[in-house]
Design a protein around this motif. Sequence first.
Motif, PDB file in Angstrom:
ATOM      1  N   ALA A   7       0.819  -1.213   0.000  1.00  0.00           N
ATOM      2  CA  ALA A   7       0.000   0.000   0.000  1.00  0.00           C
ATOM      3  C   ALA A   7       0.849   1.256   0.000  1.00  0.00           C
ATOM      4  O   ALA A   7       0.536   2.249  -0.663  1.00  0.00           O
ATOM      5  CB  ALA A   7      -0.936  -0.010   1.211  1.00  0.00           C
ATOM      6  N   ILE A  60      -4.761   1.521  -6.786  1.00  0.00           N
ATOM      7  CA  ILE A  60      -5.839   0.601  -6.414  1.00  0.00           C
ATOM      8  C   ILE A  60      -5.750  -0.693  -7.211  1.00  0.00           C
ATOM      9  O   ILE A  60      -6.110  -1.762  -6.708  1.00  0.00           O
ATOM     10  CB  ILE A  60      -7.234   1.250  -6.561  1.00  0.00           C
ATOM     11  CG1 ILE A  60      -7.507   1.708  -7.993  1.00  0.00           C
ATOM     12  CG2 ILE A  60      -7.408   2.405  -5.580  1.00  0.00           C
ATOM     13  CD1 ILE A  60      -8.895   2.301  -8.202  1.00  0.00           C
ATOM     14  N   THR A 176     -12.385  -5.056   2.071  1.00  0.00           N
ATOM     15  CA  THR A 176     -11.180  -4.366   1.589  1.00  0.00           C
ATOM     16  C   THR A 176     -10.130  -5.394   1.158  1.00  0.00           C
ATOM     17  O   THR A 176     -10.184  -6.561   1.595  1.00  0.00           O
ATOM     18  CB  THR A 176     -10.550  -3.423   2.642  1.00  0.00           C
ATOM     19  OG1 THR A 176      -9.801  -4.185   3.589  1.00  0.00           O
ATOM     20  CG2 THR A 176     -11.588  -2.578   3.340  1.00  0.00           C
ATOM     21  N   THR A 194     -14.834   3.920  -2.306  1.00  0.00           N
ATOM     22  CA  THR A 194     -13.621   4.406  -1.642  1.00  0.00           C
ATOM     23  C   THR A 194     -13.933   5.473  -0.609  1.00  0.00           C
ATOM     24  O   THR A 194     -13.043   5.906   0.134  1.00  0.00           O
ATOM     25  CB  THR A 194     -12.615   4.947  -2.671  1.00  0.00           C
ATOM     26  OG1 THR A 194     -13.232   5.966  -3.464  1.00  0.00           O
ATOM     27  CG2 THR A 194     -12.134   3.825  -3.592  1.00  0.00           C
ATOM     28  N   PHE A 198     -11.080   2.972   2.214  1.00  0.00           N
ATOM     29  CA  PHE A 198      -9.916   3.483   1.485  1.00  0.00           C
ATOM     30  C   PHE A 198      -9.554   4.885   1.953  1.00  0.00           C
ATOM     31  O   PHE A 198      -8.400   5.183   2.252  1.00  0.00           O
ATOM     32  CB  PHE A 198     -10.200   3.484  -0.024  1.00  0.00           C
ATOM     33  CG  PHE A 198      -9.871   2.192  -0.712  1.00  0.00           C
ATOM     34  CD1 PHE A 198      -9.170   2.182  -1.899  1.00  0.00           C
ATOM     35  CD2 PHE A 198     -10.267   0.973  -0.191  1.00  0.00           C
ATOM     36  CE1 PHE A 198      -8.865   1.002  -2.555  1.00  0.00           C
ATOM     37  CE2 PHE A 198      -9.974  -0.213  -0.823  1.00  0.00           C
ATOM     38  CZ  PHE A 198      -9.270  -0.209  -2.007  1.00  0.00           C
ATOM     39  N   ILE A 244      -5.087   5.296   1.663  1.00  0.00           N
ATOM     40  CA  ILE A 244      -4.593   3.948   1.370  1.00  0.00           C
ATOM     41  C   ILE A 244      -3.328   3.638   2.156  1.00  0.00           C
ATOM     42  O   ILE A 244      -3.087   2.492   2.545  1.00  0.00           O
ATOM     43  CB  ILE A 244      -4.363   3.793  -0.150  1.00  0.00           C
ATOM     44  CG1 ILE A 244      -5.715   3.743  -0.881  1.00  0.00           C
ATOM     45  CG2 ILE A 244      -3.552   2.542  -0.469  1.00  0.00           C
ATOM     46  CD1 ILE A 244      -5.601   3.750  -2.390  1.00  0.00           C
ATOM     47  N   LEU A 247      -4.375   2.081   5.311  1.00  0.00           N
ATOM     48  CA  LEU A 247      -5.516   1.175   5.197  1.00  0.00           C
ATOM     49  C   LEU A 247      -5.312  -0.104   5.998  1.00  0.00           C
ATOM     50  O   LEU A 247      -6.193  -0.532   6.754  1.00  0.00           O
ATOM     51  CB  LEU A 247      -5.774   0.857   3.718  1.00  0.00           C
ATOM     52  CG  LEU A 247      -6.898  -0.125   3.397  1.00  0.00           C
ATOM     53  CD1 LEU A 247      -8.231   0.392   3.909  1.00  0.00           C
ATOM     54  CD2 LEU A 247      -6.973  -0.366   1.882  1.00  0.00           C
TER      55      LEU A 247
END
Length: 372
Positions: A7, A60, A176, A194, A198, A244, A247
């Motif tokens: 990420a 993503i 997720t 999102t 996110f 993100i 996340l």
Amino acid sequence: MHFDTLALRATHQPDPTTGAVAPSIHLSTTFARNETNELPANFIYTRPNNPTRESLEKAIAMIEGGAVGMAFGSGQAAAMTLFQALRPGDHVLLSTDAYYGTPALLEQVFHPWGLTYTRVDMSDLDAVQSSIHEHTRVVWCETPSNPMLTITDLLTVSRLAHEVGAICVCDNTWATPVLQRPLDLNCDVVMHSTTKYFSGHSDVLGGALVFKHDNDFTKRVRLLQGLSGAVPSPFDCWLVSRGIKTLGVRVRAQSLTAQAVADFLDGHPAVEKVHYPGLADHPDRALIQQQMNGPGAMLSIQIKGDADDALAFMGKLTLFTRATSLGGVESLIEHRASVEGPTSTTPKNLLRISIGLEHAEDLIADLAQALR
């Protein structure tokens, strides 16, 4: 790489000119050509593409393990654009327990246009198989589902979809990619709001689609994304990209707290039922362990009594914010049937809970005093 590293790598792009660690936000709606009328970086206008949005879309796709990512102005815009890529006469198979906006979109917008759809209990694989036919083009899964947290066997449902030439789409908003990777389970497309985990801070609206393959259908959706203009602003893309980065740590921390809360509520004399994938006696426990890396941070509870009893309990809470949405750092609770409206099939005594980053003991103490 582990998810947290992935990420960060997906969203960490130091500026090659200035060395800035935080990425720039490209707010420009239009892009200059050089002396020979050429575009230096293939950007012409922000509706079809923008540097900040392109960075988010690549990120993503990377964290979901897909070939192509697309960002939209909301989760509904993402779903709508995918359905627009179908043709009149095509058929969509949709779960009976799904985010209420998805069937509303099909019924109010696409059914009059010529798209047909069927709703089926996705946990009943025989029902899924009997409902798929030669005109089925999309099998739309949502697991865990909203708001009953029903679990769908993605490997089997995707196989059934592929047998008739359909694609399998999974709304992965609640799990997720931290907890579930549908593309690794043979799904073709992953959808996200999102707005939720996110971004993670209840301050930006957005949606996303991630495609396993860059094929003709993917290219058609990309075309419609640019033509319709249902895209996020550069600043919204920047906010989602920033979310993100944390996340993984947020979702795992929230999930641990959700497990403690669910265990406390399960069997409480004032609670009729707890819907949560992490319960030890969950009927789909083997499937959950097979396709998920954790139970998540969402749960629903049914208070003993009726809607008035559920609302009275909710009104006594002090640490839970009474609000729609989910996935933020603050814990939220809502009476789902009221939000969905008069056509809702959600039990009237059900409350949907999104666990945030408060300490588990504090949340449990708040729930305990409200249930007394």
